[in-house]
Design a protein around this motif. Structure first.
Motif, PDB file in Angstrom:
ATOM      1  N   ARG A 111      34.351  41.346  45.459  1.00 43.43           N
ATOM      2  CA  ARG A 111      33.948  40.035  44.952  1.00 43.43           C
ATOM      3  C   ARG A 111      34.638  39.775  43.615  1.00 43.43           C
ATOM      4  N   GLN A 112      34.669  38.506  43.233  1.00 45.52           N
ATOM      5  CA  GLN A 112      35.233  38.131  41.929  1.00 45.52           C
ATOM      6  C   GLN A 112      34.104  38.060  40.922  1.00 45.52           C
ATOM      7  N   LEU A 113      34.273  38.739  39.799  1.00 48.84           N
ATOM      8  CA  LEU A 113      33.250  38.781  38.756  1.00 48.84           C
ATOM      9  C   LEU A 113      33.452  37.672  37.724  1.00 48.84           C
ATOM     10  N   SER A 114      34.701  37.391  37.396  1.00 43.38           N
ATOM     11  CA  SER A 114      35.048  36.318  36.461  1.00 43.38           C
ATOM     12  C   SER A 114      36.546  36.096  36.570  1.00 43.38           C
ATOM     13  N   ASP A 115      37.089  35.210  35.744  1.00 40.24           N
ATOM     14  CA  ASP A 115      38.536  34.959  35.789  1.00 40.24           C
ATOM     15  C   ASP A 115      39.303  36.256  35.534  1.00 40.24           C
ATOM     16  N   VAL A 118      38.930  39.119  36.823  1.00 39.41           N
ATOM     17  CA  VAL A 118      38.142  40.357  36.947  1.00 39.41           C
ATOM     18  C   VAL A 118      37.468  40.384  38.319  1.00 39.41           C
ATOM     19  N   TYR A 119      37.693  41.490  39.035  1.00 40.71           N
ATOM     20  CA  TYR A 119      37.148  41.637  40.382  1.00 40.71           C
ATOM     21  C   TYR A 119      36.380  42.947  40.488  1.00 40.71           C
ATOM     22  N   GLN A 120      35.509  43.013  41.472  1.00 39.85           N
ATOM     23  CA  GLN A 120      34.899  44.295  41.840  1.00 39.85           C
ATOM     24  C   GLN A 120      35.664  44.845  43.024  1.00 39.85           C
ATOM     25  N   GLU A 145      35.433  47.801  38.213  1.00 42.33           N
ATOM     26  CA  GLU A 145      35.998  46.537  37.759  1.00 42.33           C
ATOM     27  C   GLU A 145      37.522  46.646  37.753  1.00 42.33           C
ATOM     28  N   ARG A 150      41.001  44.515  36.805  1.00 39.10           N
ATOM     29  CA  ARG A 150      41.528  43.366  36.076  1.00 39.10           C
ATOM     30  C   ARG A 150      42.977  43.109  36.485  1.00 39.10           C
ATOM     31  N   SER A 166      45.668  36.319  42.000  1.00 42.03           N
ATOM     32  CA  SER A 166      44.538  35.606  42.594  1.00 42.03           C
ATOM     33  C   SER A 166      44.220  36.276  43.927  1.00 42.03           C
TER      34      SER A 166
END
Length: 369
Positions: free
Chosen positions: A252-256, A258-260, A269, A271, A275
């Motif tokens: 999943r995407q955690l923030s801009d 940053v993904y899990q 995490e 980085r 995209s």
């Protein structure tokens, strides 16, 4: 090299070269900046020496264009190019003195005797061999012979000096000394150096920019820091230094940016500027010095990668460990060694967990990896 000076001294445009119907270089374009130390790096057969010989005029391109200081030299013979080459063998005349070796090119160019002696002595002083002017090459060490070859090349005041694996015949200690010496000379002369090597450590320590080649194609061009820390693909990452590669599924995407990501069933995490969609599989790259290991007990569960130490090598400042994860994957870890810190003194067979500082990873799509 001054970053303010980016004037092109050599340009290669859409260069192609084949030998016996085997394509060595295909549609390659490259710009060499004035006054820089540029290294052509890659495995045997990647085309780096062929490129050097094309610039020197010792080979002719099948297609494309080569310019030197804005002048088209594609079809100009080697002796009329203001380019000199230092070969691996040095190619010194054994019957001539050091001074006569350095004077030779000037003599062929019909430079008056007094001027050629002055220029030759100046070049020998530059490479710190004035005391050996009347010695024969056989009386010199390998490093001294190499410096004579460089003096003989620079005495002609070339616009570009080409060096073809010119340190490979030296022993380890002398090679290290000559790396520093070559860089000092390049700065002093302010001549563009194009250096060919297959030794990644040599390229990292000497270059302003590195051109990484594979099968006649450029894989990446950048500073030593750029090609080491942010490789464009897995070939570059593995050829320049060691790397650890983790197959990673994006959860999943955690923030801009940053993904899990899931690695070996654990969640991290990740980085990246890429995209990424959920369920995309990527490759996460980490250098040995990016990883951290800490002891855990065999009963303890961990949200980090877990394994055991199967080898370690003490190198003075660093302790290099080989870790076998519970999944069977082998990792290389390099840590600064502190004898007062028990966490850096790992024993073989010890259970450890592996982590890294978030953001130090490099993420590549599978096709790039």
């Amino acid at each position: 090299m001054s970053t303010s000076s980016q004037r092109a001294i050599v340009t290669l445009t859409n260069i192609a070269k084949s030998y016996n119907k085997r394509q060595i270089i295909e549609d390659l374009s490259l710009t060499v900046n004035d006054g820089e130390f540029l290294t052509l790096l890659g495995p045997s057969g990647c085309g780096k020496t062929t490129l050097l010989r094309l610039i020197a005029g010792l080979e002719s391109a099948d297609a494309g264009r080569i310019t030197l200081d804005g002048k088209d030299i594609t079809h100009i013979p080697a002796e009329r190019r203001r380019v000199n080459t230092v070969f691996q063998s040095y190619a010194l005349f054994p019957h001539m003195s050091v001074l006569d070796n350095v004077c030779f090119g000037l003599k062929m160019a019909k430079i008056p005797k007094q001027e050629r002696l002055e220029r030759a002595n100046e070049a020998l002083a530059m490479v710190r061999l004035s005391d050996y002017a009347h010695a024969k090459p056989s009386e010199l060490s390998g490093g001294q012979q190499q410096r004579v070859a460089i003096a003989r090349a620079v005495v002609n005041k070339p616009k570009v000096l080409l060096l073809d694996e010119s340190l490979s015949a030296l022993d380890f200690k002398l090679r290290k000394q000559m790396q520093l010496e070559l860089k000092r000379l390049q700065r002093q002369l302010n001549i563009t150096f194009v250096f060919v090597t297959h030794d990644q450590e040599e390229a990292l320590s000497m270059s302003d920019r590195i051109v990484v080649l594979k099968e006649g194609k450029i894989q990446q061009i950048g500073s030593p820091k750029e090609v080491y820390e942010t490789p464009d693909n897995l070939f570059v990452a593995e050829f320049i230094g060691e790397t650890n590669l983790f197959r990673t599924k994006i959860e999943r995407q955690l923030s801009d940016g940053v993904y899990q990501g899931c690695i070996d069933g654990k969640h991290f995490e990740i980085r990246t500027e890429l995209s990424l969609d959920v369920n995309t599989v990527v490759s996460t790259l980490l250098r040995p010095e990016d990883l951290r290991i800490n002891e855990i007990s065999s009963q303890q569960s961990s949200e980090l990668l877990v394994g055991k130490v199967i080898d370690r090598i003490y190198k003075g400042m660093t302790l290099d460990s080989t870790i076998e994860l519970d999944s069977g994957q082998i990792l290389q870890v390099s840590e600064f060694f502190n004898e007062d810190d028990p966490d850096t003194d790992h024993s073989i067979g010890q259970r450890v967990e592996v982590s890294w500082v978030p953001g130090w990873e490099v993420v590549l799509l599978e096709q790039d990896a």
